[in-house]
Design a protein around this motif. Structure first.
Motif, PDB file in Angstrom:
ATOM      1  N   PRO A 183       0.832  -1.204   0.000  1.00  0.00           N
ATOM      2  CA  PRO A 183       0.000   0.000   0.000  1.00  0.00           C
ATOM      3  C   PRO A 183       0.863   1.248   0.000  1.00  0.00           C
ATOM      4  N   LYS A 184       0.271   2.328  -0.417  1.00  0.00           N
ATOM      5  CA  LYS A 184       0.984   3.603  -0.394  1.00  0.00           C
ATOM      6  C   LYS A 184       1.110   4.073   1.062  1.00  0.00           C
ATOM      7  N   ILE A 185       2.281   4.535   1.397  1.00  0.00           N
ATOM      8  CA  ILE A 185       2.538   5.014   2.765  1.00  0.00           C
ATOM      9  C   ILE A 185       3.095   6.413   2.651  1.00  0.00           C
ATOM     10  N   ALA A 186       2.544   7.357   3.397  1.00  0.00           N
ATOM     11  CA  ALA A 186       3.103   8.708   3.349  1.00  0.00           C
ATOM     12  C   ALA A 186       2.698   9.460   4.587  1.00  0.00           C
ATOM     13  N   ASN A 187       3.434  10.495   4.856  1.00  0.00           N
ATOM     14  CA  ASN A 187       3.184  11.237   6.077  1.00  0.00           C
ATOM     15  C   ASN A 187       2.130  12.326   5.871  1.00  0.00           C
ATOM     16  N   TYR A 188       1.006  11.949   5.401  1.00  0.00           N
ATOM     17  CA  TYR A 188      -0.126  12.879   5.382  1.00  0.00           C
ATOM     18  C   TYR A 188      -1.430  12.099   5.520  1.00  0.00           C
ATOM     19  N   HIS A 189      -2.502  12.816   5.848  1.00  0.00           N
ATOM     20  CA  HIS A 189      -3.780  12.146   6.099  1.00  0.00           C
ATOM     21  C   HIS A 189      -4.439  11.678   4.808  1.00  0.00           C
ATOM     22  N   PHE A 190      -5.168  10.598   4.925  1.00  0.00           N
ATOM     23  CA  PHE A 190      -5.881  10.018   3.778  1.00  0.00           C
ATOM     24  C   PHE A 190      -4.944   9.654   2.638  1.00  0.00           C
ATOM     25  N   THR A 191      -3.847   9.041   3.003  1.00  0.00           N
ATOM     26  CA  THR A 191      -2.959   8.496   1.977  1.00  0.00           C
ATOM     27  C   THR A 191      -3.669   7.327   1.308  1.00  0.00           C
ATOM     28  N   THR A 192      -4.294   6.510   2.133  1.00  0.00           N
ATOM     29  CA  THR A 192      -5.009   5.348   1.604  1.00  0.00           C
ATOM     30  C   THR A 192      -6.413   5.780   1.197  1.00  0.00           C
ATOM     31  N   LEU A 193      -6.745   5.499  -0.069  1.00  0.00           N
ATOM     32  CA  LEU A 193      -8.068   5.897  -0.562  1.00  0.00           C
ATOM     33  C   LEU A 193      -8.939   4.700  -0.896  1.00  0.00           C
ATOM     34  N   ASN A 194      -8.355   3.540  -0.915  1.00  0.00           N
ATOM     35  CA  ASN A 194      -9.146   2.349  -1.153  1.00  0.00           C
ATOM     36  C   ASN A 194      -8.550   1.207  -0.355  1.00  0.00           C
ATOM     37  N   PRO A 195      -9.380   0.212  -0.078  1.00  0.00           N
ATOM     38  CA  PRO A 195      -8.897  -0.850   0.802  1.00  0.00           C
ATOM     39  C   PRO A 195      -7.786  -1.677   0.162  1.00  0.00           C
ATOM     40  N   ASN A 196      -6.843  -2.078   0.953  1.00  0.00           N
ATOM     41  CA  ASN A 196      -5.784  -2.981   0.504  1.00  0.00           C
ATOM     42  C   ASN A 196      -5.883  -4.261   1.312  1.00  0.00           C
ATOM     43  N   LEU A 197      -5.669  -5.363   0.635  1.00  0.00           N
ATOM     44  CA  LEU A 197      -5.725  -6.650   1.323  1.00  0.00           C
ATOM     45  C   LEU A 197      -4.354  -7.302   1.307  1.00  0.00           C
ATOM     46  N   GLY A 198      -4.056  -8.022   2.352  1.00  0.00           N
ATOM     47  CA  GLY A 198      -2.814  -8.783   2.364  1.00  0.00           C
ATOM     48  C   GLY A 198      -2.999 -10.040   3.190  1.00  0.00           C
ATOM     49  N   VAL A 199      -2.201 -11.053   2.880  1.00  0.00           N
ATOM     50  CA  VAL A 199      -2.288 -12.308   3.613  1.00  0.00           C
ATOM     51  C   VAL A 199      -1.136 -12.386   4.608  1.00  0.00           C
ATOM     52  N   VAL A 200      -1.480 -12.624   5.867  1.00  0.00           N
ATOM     53  CA  VAL A 200      -0.464 -12.773   6.910  1.00  0.00           C
ATOM     54  C   VAL A 200      -0.165 -14.257   7.060  1.00  0.00           C
ATOM     55  N   ASP A 201       1.083 -14.652   6.815  1.00  0.00           N
ATOM     56  CA  ASP A 201       1.484 -16.054   7.017  1.00  0.00           C
ATOM     57  C   ASP A 201       2.216 -16.154   8.343  1.00  0.00           C
ATOM     58  N   LEU A 202       1.863 -17.177   9.110  1.00  0.00           N
ATOM     59  CA  LEU A 202       2.525 -17.326  10.403  1.00  0.00           C
ATOM     60  C   LEU A 202       3.083 -18.732  10.540  1.00  0.00           C
ATOM     61  N   ASP A 203       4.264 -18.836  11.130  1.00  0.00           N
ATOM     62  CA  ASP A 203       4.851 -20.146  11.401  1.00  0.00           C
ATOM     63  C   ASP A 203       4.106 -20.809  12.536  1.00  0.00           C
ATOM     64  N   GLY A 204       3.572 -21.998  12.276  1.00  0.00           N
ATOM     65  CA  GLY A 204       2.952 -22.746  13.360  1.00  0.00           C
ATOM     66  C   GLY A 204       1.616 -22.206  13.831  1.00  0.00           C
ATOM     67  N   ALA A 205       1.047 -21.252  13.114  1.00  0.00           N
ATOM     68  CA  ALA A 205      -0.287 -20.766  13.493  1.00  0.00           C
ATOM     69  C   ALA A 205      -1.035 -20.436  12.203  1.00  0.00           C
ATOM     70  N   LYS A 206      -2.337 -20.306  12.357  1.00  0.00           N
ATOM     71  CA  LYS A 206      -3.159 -20.060  11.171  1.00  0.00           C
ATOM     72  C   LYS A 206      -2.995 -18.626  10.677  1.00  0.00           C
ATOM     73  N   GLY A 207      -2.752 -18.506   9.385  1.00  0.00           N
ATOM     74  CA  GLY A 207      -2.623 -17.176   8.798  1.00  0.00           C
ATOM     75  C   GLY A 207      -3.981 -16.531   8.630  1.00  0.00           C
ATOM     76  N   PHE A 208      -4.019 -15.313   8.193  1.00  0.00           N
ATOM     77  CA  PHE A 208      -5.306 -14.647   7.990  1.00  0.00           C
ATOM     78  C   PHE A 208      -5.178 -13.514   6.983  1.00  0.00           C
ATOM     79  N   VAL A 209      -6.329 -13.017   6.551  1.00  0.00           N
ATOM     80  CA  VAL A 209      -6.345 -11.921   5.583  1.00  0.00           C
ATOM     81  C   VAL A 209      -6.603 -10.619   6.328  1.00  0.00           C
ATOM     82  N   MET A 210      -5.757  -9.648   6.045  1.00  0.00           N
ATOM     83  CA  MET A 210      -5.837  -8.370   6.741  1.00  0.00           C
ATOM     84  C   MET A 210      -6.223  -7.290   5.729  1.00  0.00           C
TER      85      MET A 210
END
Ligand SMILES: Nc1nc2c(ncn2[C@@H]2O[C@H](COP(=O)(O)OP(=O)(O)OP(=O)(O)O)[C@@H](O)[C@H]2O)c(=O)[nH]1
Ligand SMILES: [Mg+2]
Length: 428
Positions: A183-210
């Motif tokens: 996602p776009k990251i910047a030091n001002y408000h409302f940098t993100t204008l639409n939702p971003n999805l990502g998958v969190v993978d974890l060792d030995g635990a169930k991953g999830f979608v963030m």
């Protein structure tokens, strides 16, 4: 702007009319009825397309109509069925009836394909209407009318966890650190204008979608900032990571921040405000020696007794993030595995009813005459003097297709219509 909403018009095909004809053979003066049946009108079908992630296509075209079935013909000839139309949408699209806002379908989970508007059935040809007393039936069934609707399409992303919080607190930074999303990251408000999805993978635990959504501000539930534009996207998440600028680097108080965002969630939808939360007290790398009033202690003292744990983290250095993710994974395990799916509330089949009655419209002099074997029965029960009865009658004319047929026949305001014992003037 991100195309996550669209309003479109859909229409199924009308059934083809049944045909009226009689056998003509040499030396047979009065052949029996041989009018064929009409073909089926096309359905309007929605289908999930894995390759899509916006409703962009619906920005260009807004009207979608299936073709009508072809009418029946002479010699029992069956009219051709019309093809269905299939509208492809991204998974997570919710289809709502535009006027009431009621859900017709949620195109997610197991629902990959749904018929939203059925095409009209073809009408029966007069070959079916011969009886002992009626040997030369002059009527055939008209095809069932088409159905039409304005619908709103709303894309609601499907994620297990939603990141909520004020603008600039570090939501996107966290997402980019723990998933492959960029996602776009910047030091001002409302940098993100639409939702971003990502998958969190974890060792030995169930991953999830963030899911990372744009920052919320006071009044968001009423549409301030990006308002409903993005709150919609957290309706499906099972829990929230509430990200807060624990260092108060923009001069706000982190404890107050949490309350303000929660007030907005509550105002938007009390049900989602009840979902489990965990506080990610971010930007801890910016907390300097603060003596007695450490903001992390204050956050913990305020929210942990309420069952909301506080995890000090830094999206910049990575401190504390691991603990946060494993905790979230553990909490998700306690929650239902199924994604949040919206129930159907509007049933086009029932709402857009019409009676399946054969009838004919003919002009006798200046009068339009409507006839059909079952119409008399239907009307016999109706008291047109009562307001309800009259409303029913009007709806009846519309739903049966009689109104449309009268209009096709060229009726104008003030013309007279006769249906069995009933005679009335036509007004729109
Ligand atoms: N020092 C420090 N800066 C951070 C941390 N996390 C994020 N930032 C900075 O804070 C600013 C905003 O970060 P974003 O991740 O874009 O914030 P956001 O919450 O997604 O903001 P919106 O999309 O506008 O709502 C950026 O300049 C980041 O580099 C952190 O833990 N420590
Ligand atoms: Mg952001």
């Amino acid at each position: 702007m991100f195309a996550d909403r669209a309003k479109i018009f859909i229409r199924s095909g009308k059934g083809g009319d049944g045909h009226v004809s009689f056998r003509r053979e040499l030396y047979v003066p009065n052949g029996g009825p041989d009018g064929g049946d009409g073909g089926r009108g096309g359905d309007v079908i929605f289908e999930v397309d894995e390759g899509l992630n916006t409703l962009q296509d619906f920005r260009h075209q807004r009207k979608f109509a299936a073709k009508d079935g072809e009418p029946g013909g002479k010699r029992r000839c069956h009219g051709k069925d019309a093809e269905d139309i299939v509208l492809r949408v991204p998974e997570g699209t919710v289809i709502k009836e535009a006027e009431s806002g009621k859900v017709i379908a949620d195109m997610s989970g197991e629902n990959r394909r749904q018929i939203i508007l059925k095409g009209g059935k073809g009408g029966l040809g007069n070959q079916h209407f011969a009886t002992a007393v009626m040997q030369i039936p002059k009527y055939a069934q008209p095809g069932q009318p088409s159905r039409e609707l304005w619908v709103n399409l709303e894309l609601k992303v499907i994620a297990d966890v939603g990141l909520v919080g004020f603008p600039n607190v570090g939501k996107s930074t966290l997402l980019s650190r723990v998933t492959n999303a960029q996602p776009k990251i910047a030091n001002y408000h409302f940098t993100t204008l639409n939702p971003n999805l990502g998958v969190v993978d974890l060792d030995g635990a169930k991953g999830f979608v963030m899911a990372d959504i744009p920052g919320l501000i006071e009044g968001a539930s009423e549409g301030v900032g990006l308002g409903h534009e993005f709150l919609r996207h957290i309706e499906r998440t099972k829990m929230f990571i509430h990200v807060v600028d624990a260092a108060g680097s923009e001069g706000r108080d982190p404890v107050e921040d949490i309350y303000k965002i929660n007030t907005e969630l509550e105002a938007y939808n009390p049900e989602i405000a009840k979902r489990p939360q965990v506080i990610a007290a971010n930007k801890t790398d910016l907390i300097y020696d603060v003596g007695d009033s450490n903001p992390l202690d204050r956050l913990k003292a305020e929210f942990e007794p309420k069952g909301i744990p506080v995890f000090p983290i830094s999206g910049a250095t990575g401190t504390g993030i691991r603990e946060l993710l494993y905790y979230v994974s553990g909490e998700l395990k306690k929650l239902p595995d199924k994604p949040v799916i919206f129930e159907q509330e509007y049933f086009p089949e029932e709402e857009l009813i019409y009676q399946d009655l054969p009838f004919t419209v003919e002009k006798e002099g200046e009068i339009y005459v409507v006839e059909g074997p079952k119409i008399e029965k239907m009307l016999g029960y109706t008291n047109l003097d009562s307001e309800k009865g009259f409303a029913f009658f009007q709806k009846f004319l519309k739903d049966t297709g009689i109104l449309a047929e009268l209009e096709d026949a060229g009726i104008e305001e003030g013309d007279t219509v006769r249906m069995y014992g009933l005679q009335f003037d036509y007004y729109k």
